[in-house]
Scaffold this active site. Structure first.
Site, mmCIF file in Angstrom:
data_model
loop_
_atom_site.group_PDB
_atom_site.id
_atom_site.type_symbol
_atom_site.label_atom_id
_atom_site.label_comp_id
_atom_site.label_asym_id
_atom_site.label_seq_id
_atom_site.Cartn_x
_atom_site.Cartn_y
_atom_site.Cartn_z
ATOM 1 N N ARG A 88 0.930 -1.219 0.020
ATOM 2 C CA ARG A 88 0.086 -0.066 0.015
ATOM 3 C C ARG A 88 0.774 1.308 0.076
ATOM 4 O O ARG A 88 0.512 2.329 -0.656
ATOM 5 C CB ARG A 88 -0.929 -0.128 1.230
ATOM 6 C CG ARG A 88 -2.018 -0.857 1.220
ATOM 7 C CD ARG A 88 -3.006 -0.957 2.280
ATOM 8 N NE ARG A 88 -3.867 0.346 2.346
ATOM 9 C CZ ARG A 88 -4.166 1.034 3.355
ATOM 10 N NH1 ARG A 88 -3.909 0.492 4.661
ATOM 11 N NH2 ARG A 88 -4.919 2.073 3.065
ATOM 12 N N CYS A 126 -0.409 6.632 8.899
ATOM 13 C CA CYS A 126 -0.644 5.457 8.133
ATOM 14 C C CYS A 126 -1.932 5.722 7.263
ATOM 15 O O CYS A 126 -1.960 6.544 6.512
ATOM 16 C CB CYS A 126 -1.229 4.554 9.471
ATOM 17 S SG CYS A 126 -2.546 5.026 10.495
#
Length: 285
Positions: free
Chosen positions: A184, A241
């Site tokens: 990701r 994040c």
């Protein structure tokens, strides 16, 4: 002395009946938001109360003209204090947070309690799997604690905004550390946010790298060596994040390592990528 980072299953077992100890179950599944509560109903650590990431540790309400603040925006500190009182938390309470995902969600609660000035909060090392593996009992009973009196105190945690991050990019004044999985981070296999990639210049520290194979946190000295290889000084570092949840795991790991002072970017990638004027990087650079 209060527990302020981690607690072992053995130490928690000695305090299950202590009225000054509040145990909070933070299990969650990002892909199935009802899964945590269902798992809690099926069995949890005795005396535990359930905490929901979306409802209790986030405020997703938005006014008609409000800006998008990410998938798990922080509630107002005053509102969060009221919730903590509902769970029976007082000034003298020792709070224990746990989940079944290596501290992925419990660390968010740990950070938020520090954010409102409460230091006596720890994450159960190894979580529910370790508790069960070590012979700990589970219960299906529901607990209701007398309302607590915790007060809002000066924060023990730092935050950074999107504008802070953008200003830091211009002057290279902060080290940004992204807790998402490497794919990701590179912009691959993005399923949670509409844009893949990362904040330019960010470094990748997958939160699961804080753990040993058995799900317990790595020793403090190992964590210190690994984070010190990523950042120059904690005070000039920002943890982020996807939505401000697993970044708290890196902040907990840093606290265990004695590297205090890094900030959380609460909106994280989900907020950052929602504004097309903000720069995006892909790949490993």
């Amino acid at each position: 002395m209060p527990y302020t980072t981690l607690i072992s299953c053995a130490d928690l077992a000695q305090h299950l009946s202590d009225p000054d100890w509040i145990i909070l179950d933070c299990r969650h599944d990002l892909a199935n938001p009802d899964a945590g509560q269902a798992a809690f109903a099926a069995g949890h650590i005795p005396q535990a109360q359930f905490v929901h990431l979306d409802r209790d540790l986030s405020d997703k309400s938005r006014g008609p003209n409000s800006e998008f603040r990410g998938r798990h925006p922080l509630p107002a500190r005053e509102s969060f204090i009221e919730k903590l009182r509902d769970w029976g938390i007082s000034q003298g309470s020792q709070v224990i947070a746990y989940d079944a995902q290596g501290g992925m969600f419990a660390a968010r609660l740990w950070w938020m309690l520090r954010w409102v000035g409460h230091e006596a909060v720890a994450v159960l090392d190894g979580g529910l799997p370790a508790w069960i593996a070590q012979g700990g009992a589970t219960s299906t009973g529901l607990q209701r604690k007398p309302r607590g009196n915790i007060a809002l105190l000066p924060s023990l945690a730092n935050t950074a905004s999107a504008s802070d991050i953008l200003a830091g990019l211009l002057h290279a004044s902060r080290t940004i550390v992204d807790a998402r999985a490497p794919d990701r981070f590179r912009g691959e296999n993005e399923t949670l946010d509409p844009v893949g990639g990362h904040i330019p210049g960010a470094k990748n520290r997958f939160f699961k790298d804080n753990l040993l194979p058995d799900g317990h946190f790595k020793p403090a000295e190992q964590l210190k060596a690994e984070f010190s290889a990523l950042i120059k000084t904690p005070q000039a570092s920002v943890m982020q994040c996807g939505s401000g949840v697993t970044a708290c795991h890196n902040l907990l790991a840093m606290e265990i390592a004695g590297l205090s002072g890094a900030a959380l970017y609460p909106g994280s990638w989900s907020e950052w990528c929602a504004d097309p004027s903000r720069p995006v990087a892909t790949g490993t650079a």
